[in-house]
Design a protein around this motif. Structure first.
Motif, PDB file in Angstrom:
ATOM      1  N   CYS A  41       0.810  -1.148   0.188  1.00 60.02           N
ATOM      2  CA  CYS A  41       0.015   0.024  -0.029  1.00 60.02           C
ATOM      3  C   CYS A  41       0.862   1.359   0.016  1.00 60.02           C
ATOM      4  CB  CYS A  41      -0.897  -0.175   1.148  1.00 60.02           C
ATOM      5  SG  CYS A  41      -2.089  -1.173   1.191  1.00 60.02           S
ATOM      6  N   TYR A  42       1.971   1.212   0.756  1.00 57.06           N
ATOM      7  CA  TYR A  42       2.712   2.399   0.813  1.00 57.06           C
ATOM      8  C   TYR A  42       3.304   2.591  -0.386  1.00 57.06           C
ATOM      9  CZ  TYR A  42       6.874   5.165   2.383  1.00 57.06           C
ATOM     10  OH  TYR A  42       8.004   6.186   2.428  1.00 57.06           O
ATOM     11  N   ILE A  43       4.098   1.663  -0.992  1.00 55.60           N
ATOM     12  CA  ILE A  43       4.487   1.741  -2.294  1.00 55.60           C
ATOM     13  C   ILE A  43       3.526   2.402  -3.546  1.00 55.60           C
ATOM     14  CG2 ILE A  43       5.648   0.781  -4.339  1.00 55.60           C
ATOM     15  CD1 ILE A  43       7.697   1.191  -1.768  1.00 55.60           C
ATOM     16  N   ASP A  44       2.397   1.800  -3.293  1.00 61.41           N
ATOM     17  CA  ASP A  44       1.210   2.283  -4.213  1.00 61.41           C
ATOM     18  C   ASP A  44       0.913   3.659  -4.235  1.00 61.41           C
ATOM     19  OD1 ASP A  44      -0.343   1.966  -6.180  1.00 61.41           O
ATOM     20  OD2 ASP A  44      -2.203   0.705  -5.375  1.00 61.41           O
ATOM     21  N   LEU A  45       0.828   4.034  -2.837  1.00 58.68           N
ATOM     22  CA  LEU A  45       0.320   5.532  -2.310  1.00 58.68           C
ATOM     23  C   LEU A  45       1.457   6.533  -2.966  1.00 58.68           C
ATOM     24  CD1 LEU A  45      -0.917   4.939   0.990  1.00 58.68           C
ATOM     25  CD2 LEU A  45      -2.264   6.105  -1.129  1.00 58.68           C
ATOM     26  N   LEU A  46       2.738   6.173  -2.955  1.00 61.28           N
ATOM     27  CA  LEU A  46       3.852   7.163  -3.412  1.00 61.28           C
ATOM     28  C   LEU A  46       4.312   6.941  -4.677  1.00 61.28           C
ATOM     29  CD1 LEU A  46       3.890   7.462  -0.405  1.00 61.28           C
ATOM     30  CD2 LEU A  46       6.482   7.383  -0.482  1.00 61.28           C
ATOM     31  N   SER A  47       4.227   6.005  -5.384  1.00 64.32           N
ATOM     32  CA  SER A  47       5.113   5.790  -6.627  1.00 64.32           C
ATOM     33  C   SER A  47       4.163   6.575  -7.897  1.00 64.32           C
ATOM     34  CB  SER A  47       4.830   4.319  -7.183  1.00 64.32           C
ATOM     35  OG  SER A  47       3.677   3.533  -7.141  1.00 64.32           O
ATOM     36  N   GLY A  48       2.619   6.752  -7.627  1.00 61.83           N
ATOM     37  CA  GLY A  48       2.013   7.450  -8.784  1.00 61.83           C
ATOM     38  C   GLY A  48       2.490   9.017  -8.584  1.00 61.83           C
ATOM     39  N   PRO A  49       2.102   9.616  -7.376  1.00 56.44           N
ATOM     40  CA  PRO A  49       2.820  11.015  -7.145  1.00 56.44           C
ATOM     41  C   PRO A  49       4.130  11.177  -7.752  1.00 56.44           C
ATOM     42  CG  PRO A  49       1.270  10.279  -5.482  1.00 56.44           C
ATOM     43  CD  PRO A  49       1.769   9.063  -6.127  1.00 56.44           C
ATOM     44  N   LEU A  50       4.805  10.317  -7.353  1.00 54.33           N
ATOM     45  CA  LEU A  50       6.441  10.363  -7.681  1.00 54.33           C
ATOM     46  C   LEU A  50       6.592  10.436  -9.009  1.00 54.33           C
ATOM     47  CD1 LEU A  50       8.395   8.847  -4.624  1.00 54.33           C
ATOM     48  CD2 LEU A  50       8.360  11.262  -4.925  1.00 54.33           C
ATOM     49  N   ALA A  51       6.029   9.474  -9.784  1.00 53.87           N
ATOM     50  CA  ALA A  51       6.233   9.532 -11.238  1.00 53.87           C
ATOM     51  C   ALA A  51       5.576  10.642 -11.617  1.00 53.87           C
ATOM     52  CB  ALA A  51       5.431   8.221 -11.575  1.00 53.87           C
ATOM     53  N   MET A  52       4.498  11.066 -11.304  1.00 52.41           N
ATOM     54  CA  MET A  52       4.079  12.534 -11.927  1.00 52.41           C
ATOM     55  C   MET A  52       5.277  13.539 -11.777  1.00 52.41           C
ATOM     56  SD  MET A  52       1.445  14.007 -13.574  1.00 52.41           S
ATOM     57  CE  MET A  52      -0.156  13.160 -12.897  1.00 52.41           C
ATOM     58  N   LEU A  53       5.692  13.580 -10.424  1.00 51.75           N
ATOM     59  CA  LEU A  53       6.733  14.778 -10.297  1.00 51.75           C
ATOM     60  C   LEU A  53       7.882  14.444 -11.255  1.00 51.75           C
ATOM     61  CD1 LEU A  53       8.098  15.597  -6.600  1.00 51.75           C
ATOM     62  CD2 LEU A  53       9.663  15.180  -8.375  1.00 51.75           C
ATOM     63  N   VAL A  54       8.440  13.285 -11.477  1.00 50.21           N
ATOM     64  CA  VAL A  54       9.621  12.934 -12.321  1.00 50.21           C
ATOM     65  C   VAL A  54       9.037  13.558 -13.813  1.00 50.21           C
ATOM     66  CG1 VAL A  54      10.829  11.276 -13.561  1.00 50.21           C
ATOM     67  CG2 VAL A  54      10.680  11.067 -10.901  1.00 50.21           C
TER      68      VAL A  54
END
Length: 303
Positions: A222-235
């Protein structure tokens, strides 16, 4: 030569920096957190002990309003709300520059860590909460203490992750559903409690996950799922080619590697090389970042 400080709620760390960005021996004294005169005197004594200085560069856990220079710093009450750079410059008769700790980490990593050789670097903090700083073509974006890089705030945390319903937690910034509420060590603990009705600290959750515990695996997923999308958008948005990670959660190499794989799978630019990596600037990124800030302000002149 400039005098550099890394100031937290419990300690003031000081070193001098030369024109090549190297810092000398470190000295540490307690932070007088509730007495501004004592706070100023402690810094003045450290400056005097290090010899002639061309300026003072400070990395601090706080946010400086870019319009009026006033700092918001909860863990050092005596400076909260002050125009700190102006007050200290008047007290020392020296130029004073202030950078927040996340920006300092980003600058240290860009100049002396995992970001060397990269045009655009986003320094990612996964500590008690989350934070960050952006260095673009070698220059810090948003100015010292500005709000650029604060990717943890805004009510955008997903309400479902890893096939689980996720509560929207209230954030200290006054909003509800910020990434800061789920992205740091306290967020990981909050997730585990919400999912399993069991309280564990972040290190115990990570240890249990590494040992094959099914509940901890679900929390990490869940933690990885919550962070990976916003971080991909940031990148995708800022074009950073590397995101060095600092903060306590950066000590778990398997966690950072799993987050990196998830983010690389979600960004537009495909690469086999890791882009989210543990920071490499050393044990004192606050002092290193402050040093580079001061050198930039002095135009790289020899001191």
């Amino acid at each position: 030569m400039i005098t550099c400080f890394d100031i937290g709620g419990s300690a003031i760390k000081c070193a001098v920096a030369t024109a090549d960005g190297r810092i000398g021996d470190l000295q540490r004294v307690p932070t007088p957190a509730r007495d501004f005169d004592a706070f100023t005197a402690a810094i003045r004594a450290l400056i005097a002990a290090r010899g002639p200085s061309r300026g003072v560069a400070i990395s601090i856990a706080g946010v400086v309003d870019p319009l009026d220079g006033r700092i918001k710093c909860a863990n050092i009450p005596c400076i909260d709300g002050r125009a700190l750079a102006a007050d200290l410059a008047a007290a020392f008769a020296l130029p004073v520059w202030i950078i927040n700790d996340a920006d300092s980490f980003a600058l240290a990593e860009a100049q002396a860590g995992a970001g060397r050789g990269h045009a655009n670097v986003f320094g990612l903090i996964l500590g008690t909460g989350v934070g960050g700083g952006l260095v673009f073509n070698g220059r810090l974006i948003g100015g010292p203490g500005g709000f650029a890089g604060e990717w943890g705030h805004g009510p955008v945390a997903a309400q479902f992750a890893g096939m689980q319903a996720i509560p929207r937690f209230p954030c200290g910034c006054g909003q509800t559903g910020c990434l800061d509420t789920v992205g740091g060590a306290r967020g990981l603990e909050r997730l585990h409690l919400a999912l399993h009705q069991r309280s564990l600290d972040s290190r115990a959750i990570i240890d249990a996950w590494q040992a094959g515990d099914a509940d901890a695996e679900r929390t990490i997923a869940c933690y990885i799922d919550l962070l990976s999308g916003p971080l991909a958008m940031l990148v995708n948005t800022v074009g950073a080619s590397v995101l060095p990670v600092g903060g306590g959660l950066a000590n778990s190499a398997p966690l950072i590697a799993r987050l990196d794989r998830a983010v690389r799978a979600a960004i537009l630019r495909k690469t086999d090389a890791p882009i989210i990596v543990p920071g490499q600037s050393g044990a004192e990124p606050g002092l290193i970042g402050a040093a580079w800030l001061g050198l930039e302000k002095l135009g790289g002149a020899h001191g």
